[in-house]
Write a protein that holds these residues in place. Structure first.
Motif, short mmCIF file in Angstrom:
data_model
loop_
_atom_site.label_atom_id
_atom_site.label_comp_id
_atom_site.label_asym_id
_atom_site.label_seq_id
_atom_site.Cartn_x
_atom_site.Cartn_y
_atom_site.Cartn_z
N ILE B 67 0.82 -1.22 0.00
CA ILE B 67 0.00 0.00 0.00
C ILE B 67 0.85 1.27 0.00
O ILE B 67 0.61 2.20 -0.78
N GLY B 68 1.88 1.30 0.87
CA GLY B 68 2.72 2.51 0.99
C GLY B 68 3.34 2.90 -0.35
O GLY B 68 3.08 4.00 -0.87
N ASP B 74 1.14 6.14 -7.20
CA ASP B 74 -0.14 6.51 -7.83
C ASP B 74 -1.14 6.92 -6.75
O ASP B 74 -1.54 6.10 -5.93
N PRO B 75 -1.53 8.21 -6.74
CA PRO B 75 -2.42 8.71 -5.68
C PRO B 75 -3.76 7.99 -5.60
O PRO B 75 -4.46 8.09 -4.60
N ARG B 76 -4.12 7.23 -6.66
CA ARG B 76 -5.41 6.52 -6.59
C ARG B 76 -5.42 5.46 -5.49
O ARG B 76 -6.45 4.98 -5.08
N SER B 204 9.42 -10.79 -5.36
CA SER B 204 9.84 -9.86 -6.43
C SER B 204 8.94 -8.63 -6.45
O SER B 204 9.41 -7.50 -6.62
N TRP B 205 7.65 -8.84 -6.27
CA TRP B 205 6.68 -7.73 -6.28
C TRP B 205 7.01 -6.72 -5.19
O TRP B 205 7.10 -5.51 -5.43
N ILE B 206 7.21 -7.22 -3.96
CA ILE B 206 7.49 -6.32 -2.84
C ILE B 206 8.82 -5.60 -3.04
O ILE B 206 8.92 -4.37 -2.86
N LEU B 207 9.84 -6.35 -3.44
CA LEU B 207 11.15 -5.72 -3.62
C LEU B 207 11.09 -4.66 -4.73
O LEU B 207 11.57 -3.54 -4.55
N ALA B 208 10.46 -5.02 -5.86
CA ALA B 208 10.43 -4.08 -6.99
C ALA B 208 9.65 -2.82 -6.61
O ALA B 208 10.12 -1.70 -6.87
N LEU B 209 8.50 -2.99 -5.97
CA LEU B 209 7.69 -1.83 -5.60
C LEU B 209 8.47 -0.86 -4.71
O LEU B 209 8.49 0.35 -4.94
N HIS B 210 9.11 -1.42 -3.68
CA HIS B 210 9.81 -0.56 -2.72
C HIS B 210 11.06 0.06 -3.34
O HIS B 210 11.40 1.21 -3.04
N LEU B 211 11.75 -0.70 -4.19
CA LEU B 211 12.96 -0.15 -4.80
C LEU B 211 12.59 0.98 -5.78
O LEU B 211 13.21 2.04 -5.77
N VAL B 212 11.54 0.76 -6.57
CA VAL B 212 11.15 1.79 -7.56
C VAL B 212 10.66 3.05 -6.85
O VAL B 212 11.09 4.16 -7.16
N SER B 213 9.78 2.87 -5.84
CA SER B 213 9.27 4.07 -5.16
C SER B 213 10.38 4.75 -4.38
O SER B 213 10.45 5.98 -4.33
#
Ligand code: FES
Lengths: 162, 350
Positions: B67-68, B74-76, B204-213
């Protein structure tokens, strides 16, 4: 989030990105081909005489169980073969053997649903394929009991007498 | 934003959120148990329930951790943040049920205390295939407990948002421990490739999301240099939409430059509640409104309207030739600063 925490967050995820895939690869790569936890045990290799001594179809736990009592030619231990026609519908079922009392002794019986005193664990009993179990040496009279570890009670028992 | 403390300040949105959450949990458990009973005739109901609870807790943790960064990207996704703590507490509850179930199933039938049994029955820390994975799960459960226990605003206020946030970052250690708990535990015996692939995808999903953000945030943290008079040229007035803000990094922290009713006000970007990004919020009813949980502040002084008591630091600003110049030295929280008027011509551009 304050900037210091954002910096820490980035560092934490760089470390996790390095460690987690490596840890995952090592953990999954070093799995043993034989699972270490007790799986349903098949005992097909027990040598038995060609014809069963007795065969009985008995109703237990609402499921018919085919019990065959085999003689083992090369030793004094007898072999019992059991097959449930359908799943017994009880969790973690174990097979126990309680020898019948000798002449002059009173029979060891448990309270309703519990195992008789002196019961010996023969092994887990799951699935619907035939399973064979050694009986203790020199014993062929007694009580066979299926005990559900999950329900903590005997779900079926059957007396075996020559 | 509350004057006193209440266990939960219920409103319609929270009730809807929690109702959907509980319904989703019940639906998942029912589906899992039904499908598992149909597909795996040899599995016992106890084992199926144990796995249903374990997979659900792990799945919920993935949602909590997504979520974070999703809201940053994406503000949505911002509405999901609103009750993230309830989701976290639910994750702990389901994880606890899984842990207690496992304790009773595997450690309560002996004459040893079940907790001692978990800690002492397997100490093969050097083995991979027989690693005491239960202890990793116990560690994660303790972290989730700590987070659930301190999730209330009472702790947030008493610990202060930065300390509370730092404490709650332990969840990443718990996540790492849980990934290994699964890989060194159930996946040692459940060797179907699908399970390994699913776990790999989740990680992979969690790592990618946090690394990109995290990477995007890093770019936004680049600091602007001050001019000779000590003021920093942040942006053109025209770049700020009406009733919204432009975020810039000054003196090591972010500020939110708001435009409203022909004037400019500058506040710290850190909401006093959970350090949410005020600059990503809007001015509603004349008040800067945090996008995370709706705390509000007056633009000129950074104070919450009465009877609330939150305050954020303010900054001096002026508008020169259509550019917003900000003094990077923060004023004490709640200090009134007269909003800088936008010259007539510039207001039209904005
Ligand atoms: S962080 Fe919760 S309202 Fe701002």
């Amino acid at each position: 989030m304050i900037r210091a925490l954002r910096v820490r967050h980035r560092a934490v995820f760089l470390v996790l990105a390095a460690l987690l895939p490596a840890g995952l690869a090592v953990a999954l790569g070093s799995r043993r081909s034989v699972p270490p936890s007790p799986a349903p045990v098949e005992i097909p290799e027990i040598a038995v005489s060609s014809t069963p001594l007795r065969t009985a179809l008995v109703g237990g736990a609402g499921v018919a169980v085919l019990a065959r009592f085999w003689d083992r030619t090369e030793s004094a231990a007898a072999v019992l073969e059991l097959r449930a026609e359908r799943d017994l519908g009880a969790p973690d079922v174990l097979l126990y053997w309680a020898p019948a009392p000798r002449a002059g002794e009173t029979g060891a019986t448990g309270s309703a649903g519990s195992l008789p005193e002196g019961s010996v664990l023969l092994g887990p009993f799951v699935g619907t394929s035939p399973r064979r179990f050694h009986l203790p040496e020199g014993q062929d009279r007694g009580l066979v009991a299926l005990y559900s570890l999950g329900h903590q009670r005997v779900i079926w028992s059957w007396e075996i007498a020559p | 934003m509350s004057v006193g403390y209440r266990a939960v300040g219920w409103n319609r949105q929270k009730k809807l959120y929690d109702g959907s959450l509980l319904g989703g949990i019940a639906l998942y458990l029912a589906l899992f148990v039904t499908l598992a009973l149909a597909l795996f005739s040899e599995a016992t109901l106890e084992t199926i329930l144990l796995r249903a609870l374990g997979t659900l807790a792990f799945l919920l943790l993935h949602v909590v951790l997504s979520i974070g960064p999703l809201a940053r990207l994406d503000p949505r996704f911002l509405p999901w943040l609103y009750n993230r703590r309830h989701l976290g507490v639910a994750t702990f509850g389901v994880g606890l049920a899984h842990g207690v179930f496992a304790l009773v199933q595997f450690h309560a039938l002996g004459d040893e205390n079940p907790l001692v049994s978990v800690l002492a029955s397997n100490t093969r820390f050097t083995s991979i295939s027989s690693f005491p994975f239960q202890q990793l799960g116990l560690f994660a459960l303790l972290v989730l407990f700590l987070m659930a226990a301190t999730s209330h605003d009472f702790w947030l206020r008493n610990l202060t948002a930065p300390v509370w946030k730092a404490l709650h970052m332990l969840v990443y250690a718990a996540y790492g421990a849980l990934v290994l708990h699964v890989a060194l535990g159930v996946l040692q015996t459940e060797t179907h490739p699908l399970y390994g692939v699913l776990l790999g995808l989740g990680v992979s999903w969690i790592l990618a999301l946090h690394l990109v953000s995290g990477w995007r945030e890093r770019a936004r943290d680049r600091e602007l240099a001050a001019g000779r008079d000590g003021f920093v040229d942040v942006c053109a007035v025209a770049e700020i939409p009406e009733k919204r803000a432009r975020v810039a990094t000054l003196s090591g922290e972010r500020v939110a430059v708001f435009k409203h009713e022909g004037r400019i006000s500058v506040l710290s970007n850190l909401c006093q509640h959970q350090n949410g990004p005020l600059g990503e919020g809007r001015i509603i009813d004349g008040l800067v409104t945090c996008p995370w949980h709706g705390y509000q502040y007056k633009p000129a002084c950074g104070r919450s309207p009465e009877p609330f008591t939150e305050r954020v630091p303010t900054f001096r600003a002026r508008v020169v030739k259509g550019r917003v110049l900000v003094d990077p030295r923060p004023l004490p929280a709640g200090t009134h600063v007269e909003p800088a008027p936008i010259e007539a011509g510039e207001a039209l551009h904005g």
